[in-house]
Design a protein around this motif. Structure first.
Motif, PDB file in Angstrom:
ATOM      1  N   GLU A   7       0.889  -1.006   0.013  1.00 46.35           N
ATOM      2  CA  GLU A   7       0.000   0.035   0.067  1.00 46.35           C
ATOM      3  C   GLU A   7       0.719   1.327  -0.011  1.00 46.35           C
ATOM      4  OE1 GLU A   7      -2.848   0.036   2.966  1.00 46.35           O
ATOM      5  OE2 GLU A   7      -3.773  -1.962   2.464  1.00 46.35           O
ATOM      6  N   GLU A   8       1.927   1.167   0.661  1.00 44.74           N
ATOM      7  CA  GLU A   8       2.764   2.459   0.972  1.00 44.74           C
ATOM      8  C   GLU A   8       3.717   2.530  -0.419  1.00 44.74           C
ATOM      9  OE1 GLU A   8       5.363   1.978   4.326  1.00 44.74           O
ATOM     10  OE2 GLU A   8       3.533   1.840   5.331  1.00 44.74           O
ATOM     11  N   PHE A   9       3.792   1.465  -1.377  1.00 45.03           N
ATOM     12  CA  PHE A   9       4.483   1.578  -2.534  1.00 45.03           C
ATOM     13  C   PHE A   9       3.934   2.422  -3.485  1.00 45.03           C
ATOM     14  CE2 PHE A   9       5.469   0.075  -6.859  1.00 45.03           C
ATOM     15  CZ  PHE A   9       6.995   0.530  -6.895  1.00 45.03           C
ATOM     16  N   ASP A  10       4.449   3.461  -3.858  1.00 44.93           N
ATOM     17  CA  ASP A  10       3.826   4.326  -4.943  1.00 44.93           C
ATOM     18  C   ASP A  10       4.593   4.327  -6.268  1.00 44.93           C
ATOM     19  OD1 ASP A  10       2.999   6.549  -6.637  1.00 44.93           O
ATOM     20  OD2 ASP A  10       3.292   8.075  -4.830  1.00 44.93           O
ATOM     21  N   ALA A  11       3.971   3.464  -7.250  1.00 48.10           N
ATOM     22  CA  ALA A  11       4.285   3.116  -8.530  1.00 48.10           C
ATOM     23  C   ALA A  11       4.554   4.138  -9.177  1.00 48.10           C
ATOM     24  CB  ALA A  11       3.134   2.358  -9.081  1.00 48.10           C
ATOM     25  N   LYS A  12       3.703   5.285  -9.291  1.00 48.14           N
ATOM     26  CA  LYS A  12       4.032   6.373 -10.094  1.00 48.14           C
ATOM     27  C   LYS A  12       5.352   7.244  -9.480  1.00 48.14           C
ATOM     28  CE  LYS A  12      -0.879   7.581 -11.460  1.00 48.14           C
ATOM     29  NZ  LYS A  12      -2.052   8.296 -11.468  1.00 48.14           N
ATOM     30  N   LYS A  13       5.306   7.275  -8.338  1.00 49.25           N
ATOM     31  CA  LYS A  13       6.534   7.831  -7.795  1.00 49.25           C
ATOM     32  C   LYS A  13       7.931   7.147  -8.231  1.00 49.25           C
ATOM     33  CE  LYS A  13       8.409   9.573  -3.670  1.00 49.25           C
ATOM     34  NZ  LYS A  13       8.352   9.794  -2.039  1.00 49.25           N
ATOM     35  N   TYR A  14       7.734   5.630  -8.225  1.00 46.86           N
ATOM     36  CA  TYR A  14       8.988   5.053  -8.643  1.00 46.86           C
ATOM     37  C   TYR A  14       9.504   5.062  -9.997  1.00 46.86           C
ATOM     38  CZ  TYR A  14      11.434   0.767  -9.552  1.00 46.86           C
ATOM     39  OH  TYR A  14      12.438  -0.267 -10.017  1.00 46.86           O
ATOM     40  N   VAL A  15       8.217   4.870 -10.909  1.00 45.99           N
ATOM     41  CA  VAL A  15       8.571   5.305 -12.416  1.00 45.99           C
ATOM     42  C   VAL A  15       9.302   6.760 -12.610  1.00 45.99           C
ATOM     43  CG1 VAL A  15       7.421   5.663 -14.553  1.00 45.99           C
ATOM     44  CG2 VAL A  15       6.625   3.758 -12.879  1.00 45.99           C
ATOM     45  N   ARG A  16       8.774   7.682 -11.880  1.00 48.11           N
ATOM     46  CA  ARG A  16       9.115   9.034 -12.095  1.00 48.11           C
ATOM     47  C   ARG A  16      10.811   9.012 -11.616  1.00 48.11           C
ATOM     48  NH1 ARG A  16       4.499  11.317 -10.256  1.00 48.11           N
ATOM     49  NH2 ARG A  16       5.292  10.964  -8.115  1.00 48.11           N
ATOM     50  N   SER A  17      10.974   8.370 -10.540  1.00 47.52           N
ATOM     51  CA  SER A  17      12.446   8.150 -10.109  1.00 47.52           C
ATOM     52  C   SER A  17      13.335   7.619 -11.057  1.00 47.52           C
ATOM     53  CB  SER A  17      12.811   7.436  -8.704  1.00 47.52           C
ATOM     54  OG  SER A  17      12.200   6.170  -8.731  1.00 47.52           O
ATOM     55  N   ARG A  19      12.881   7.424 -14.394  1.00 48.72           N
ATOM     56  CA  ARG A  19      12.976   8.371 -15.435  1.00 48.72           C
ATOM     57  C   ARG A  19      13.974   9.285 -15.124  1.00 48.72           C
ATOM     58  NH1 ARG A  19       6.530   8.822 -16.791  1.00 48.72           N
ATOM     59  NH2 ARG A  19       6.278   7.077 -18.176  1.00 48.72           N
ATOM     60  N   GLU A  20      13.842  10.022 -14.032  1.00 48.64           N
ATOM     61  CA  GLU A  20      15.077  10.988 -13.692  1.00 48.64           C
ATOM     62  C   GLU A  20      16.149  10.377 -13.570  1.00 48.64           C
ATOM     63  OE1 GLU A  20      13.760  12.859  -9.966  1.00 48.64           O
ATOM     64  OE2 GLU A  20      11.515  13.404 -10.954  1.00 48.64           O
ATOM     65  N   GLU A  21      16.395   9.467 -13.216  1.00 51.89           N
ATOM     66  CA  GLU A  21      17.849   8.535 -13.110  1.00 51.89           C
ATOM     67  C   GLU A  21      18.309   8.360 -14.643  1.00 51.89           C
ATOM     68  OE1 GLU A  21      19.077   4.471 -11.589  1.00 51.89           O
ATOM     69  OE2 GLU A  21      18.073   5.517 -10.261  1.00 51.89           O
ATOM     70  N   GLY A  22      17.380   8.019 -15.461  1.00 49.06           N
ATOM     71  CA  GLY A  22      17.899   7.764 -16.854  1.00 49.06           C
ATOM     72  C   GLY A  22      18.233   9.016 -17.542  1.00 49.06           C
ATOM     73  N   ARG A  23      17.332  10.198 -17.210  1.00 48.42           N
ATOM     74  CA  ARG A  23      17.663  11.254 -17.836  1.00 48.42           C
ATOM     75  C   ARG A  23      19.093  11.995 -17.260  1.00 48.42           C
ATOM     76  NH1 ARG A  23      11.979  12.554 -17.769  1.00 48.42           N
ATOM     77  NH2 ARG A  23      11.983  13.154 -15.536  1.00 48.42           N
ATOM     78  N   GLU A  24      19.240  11.888 -16.077  1.00 45.86           N
ATOM     79  CA  GLU A  24      20.453  12.150 -15.538  1.00 45.86           C
ATOM     80  C   GLU A  24      21.513  11.475 -16.215  1.00 45.86           C
ATOM     81  OE1 GLU A  24      23.140  14.550 -13.740  1.00 45.86           O
ATOM     82  OE2 GLU A  24      20.976  14.995 -13.598  1.00 45.86           O
ATOM     83  N   GLU A  25      21.417   9.933 -16.280  1.00 44.98           N
ATOM     84  CA  GLU A  25      22.507   9.380 -16.948  1.00 44.98           C
ATOM     85  C   GLU A  25      22.873   9.753 -18.235  1.00 44.98           C
ATOM     86  OE1 GLU A  25      21.652   5.423 -16.297  1.00 44.98           O
ATOM     87  OE2 GLU A  25      21.721   5.389 -14.110  1.00 44.98           O
TER      88      GLU A  25
END
Length: 74
Positions: A7-17, A19-25
């Motif tokens: 319940e605490e796992f936020d799939a949208k937040k995970y996907v966003r993170s 994506r951000e990691e991929g953009r930074e790389e």
């Protein structure tokens, strides 16, 4: 306990993170390639710094740090 964790796992937040990691790389790789390419063409250190600041919207000090990190020693 597992139910609470799910319940605490936020799939949208995970996907966003991810994506951000991929953009930074990708950005980091682009910076490295720009520095190496400019050096191969004999572009001066000062002009490489200007290109980094302009193309990647960064402060000159950040550009200096990237240049130090990726420049090839001759």
């Amino acid at each position: 306990v597992l139910g609470m964790m799910l319940e605490e796992f936020d799939a949208k937040k995970y996907v966003r993170s991810i994506r951000e990691e991929g953009r930074e790389e990708g950005r980091e790789e682009g910076i490295r390639v720009l520095i190496e390419s400019c050096q191969e063409f004999g572009i001066s250190r000062e002009d490489i710094l200007k290109k980094l600041v302009g193309k990647f919207a960064m402060e000159k000090e950040s550009a200096r740090q990237y240049l130090k990190k990726y420049q090839k020693q001759h």
